[in-house]
Design a protein around this motif. Structure first.
Motif, PDB file in Angstrom:
ATOM      1  N   LEU A 104      56.426  36.242  29.206  1.00 25.22           N
ATOM      2  CA  LEU A 104      56.267  35.237  30.258  1.00 25.22           C
ATOM      3  C   LEU A 104      55.912  35.890  31.588  1.00 25.22           C
ATOM      4  CD1 LEU A 104      56.473  32.320  31.243  1.00 25.22           C
ATOM      5  CD2 LEU A 104      58.929  32.684  31.575  1.00 25.22           C
ATOM      6  N   VAL A 105      56.578  36.985  31.901  1.00 22.94           N
ATOM      7  CA  VAL A 105      56.278  37.706  33.147  1.00 22.94           C
ATOM      8  C   VAL A 105      54.833  38.197  33.138  1.00 22.94           C
ATOM      9  CG1 VAL A 105      56.811  39.785  34.481  1.00 22.94           C
ATOM     10  CG2 VAL A 105      58.662  38.383  33.580  1.00 22.94           C
ATOM     11  N   GLY A 106      54.365  38.660  31.978  1.00 22.61           N
ATOM     12  CA  GLY A 106      52.991  39.128  31.877  1.00 22.61           C
ATOM     13  C   GLY A 106      51.979  38.029  32.159  1.00 22.61           C
ATOM     14  N   MET A 107      52.257  36.839  31.658  1.00 22.24           N
ATOM     15  CA  MET A 107      51.355  35.722  31.910  1.00 22.24           C
ATOM     16  C   MET A 107      51.390  35.288  33.375  1.00 22.24           C
ATOM     17  SD  MET A 107      49.688  35.180  29.239  1.00 22.24           S
ATOM     18  CE  MET A 107      49.708  35.510  27.474  1.00 22.24           C
ATOM     19  N   VAL A 108      52.601  35.235  33.932  1.00 23.31           N
ATOM     20  CA  VAL A 108      52.713  34.868  35.350  1.00 23.31           C
ATOM     21  C   VAL A 108      52.043  35.909  36.224  1.00 23.31           C
ATOM     22  CG1 VAL A 108      54.347  34.427  37.229  1.00 23.31           C
ATOM     23  CG2 VAL A 108      54.830  33.557  34.937  1.00 23.31           C
ATOM     24  N   GLY A 109      52.017  37.162  35.764  1.00 23.86           N
ATOM     25  CA  GLY A 109      51.399  38.234  36.530  1.00 23.86           C
ATOM     26  C   GLY A 109      49.917  38.021  36.789  1.00 23.86           C
ATOM     27  N   THR A 110      49.269  37.158  36.008  1.00 27.51           N
ATOM     28  CA  THR A 110      47.854  36.879  36.255  1.00 27.51           C
ATOM     29  C   THR A 110      47.654  36.156  37.583  1.00 27.51           C
ATOM     30  OG1 THR A 110      47.987  34.808  34.999  1.00 27.51           O
ATOM     31  CG2 THR A 110      47.318  36.778  33.799  1.00 27.51           C
ATOM     32  N   LEU A 111      48.734  35.602  38.133  1.00 31.02           N
ATOM     33  CA  LEU A 111      48.630  34.952  39.438  1.00 31.02           C
ATOM     34  C   LEU A 111      48.329  35.954  40.547  1.00 31.02           C
ATOM     35  CD1 LEU A 111      51.575  32.382  39.209  1.00 31.02           C
ATOM     36  CD2 LEU A 111      49.117  31.912  39.096  1.00 31.02           C
TER      37      LEU A 111
END
Length: 225
Positions: free
Chosen positions: A177-184
């Motif tokens: 989840l953190v990895g996906m949010v990191g795209t922000l």
């Protein structure tokens, strides 16, 4: 028993070895590039750093490129291990795809970084900044998101099939989840801190998962018992 060949399914080579090699190369790369200008540095600063630290940049990109290969091997081994354990759900394919995509992002980052380290003295600062941005984006947010696919595929499969301890699987889902949010990071630099969380937290998690991943269904039954 494999009814087509009459032989037991093969689980693939030792899983922990490519994971440890990937970890070692990643840590070496981070050490070699510890003084790289931040993404908010000016083009002139990036160009000056490239001209003064060309050897360090080349060494770092060599290590980064090298790390992509054991990651690919680890992803393929994980996929084969899951298939040998009887996993036919999409999680095994997602694990493989995530690992290959993440390795591809590392290759791109190394290529852009290497090119940025070879800029001549009369190069444009804007070009230096652009190459640095491409290297950061591919090796940072893009890598974090694709590596998150690997972690998510393995975590969900490990959780549902009982292949991993539940706490390990849930930690993996949090890292994904953190990895996906990191795209922000693409829309706000305030999310950039999530990238190293995935890079280093994901490394530690992958080592633990590789060490705990069973080789046979008998191992799974023994753990459940």
């Amino acid at each position: 028993m494999n009814t087509e060949t009459g032989r037991r399914p093969q689980s693939g080579p030792p899983l922990l070895l490519p994971v440890l090699v990937f970890t070692a190369l990643t840590v070496a790369y981070v050490v070699a590039n510890r003084s790289t200008p931040h993404p908010d540095a000016s083009g002139a600063e990036v160009l000056r750093y490239a001209q003064e630290h060309g050897t360090a940049i080349k060494a770092g990109t060599f290590l980064l490129l090298g790390s992509a290969f054991p990651l690919t091997v680890a992803a393929g081994t994980l996929y084969r291990r899951l298939r040998a354990l009887g996993i036919t759900a999409p999680g095994s394919a997602i694990t493989l795809a995530g690992g290959i995509l993440a390795a591809g992002m590392l290759v791109l980052s190394a290529m852009f970084g290497w090119a940025g380290g070879r800029l001549p003295a009369d190069a444009s600062p804007a070009l230096a900044r652009a190459l640095a941005d491409l290297s950061f984006l591919s090796g940072g947010p893009a890598y974090a998101a694709t590596f998150a696919l690997l972690v998510a595929g393995l975590s969900v499969t490990g959780l549902l099939a009982g292949l991993l301890p539940r706490p390990v699987a849930w930690v993996g889902l949090a890292i994904a989840l953190v990895g996906m949010v990191g795209t922000l990071t693409l829309v706000g630099s305030g999310f950039a801190f999530l990238v190293p969380v995935v890079r280093f937290g994901g490394l530690l998690w992958l080592i633990v998962a590789a060490a705990l991943m069973p080789r046979t269904r008998h191992d799974v039954r023994s753990r459940a018992a």
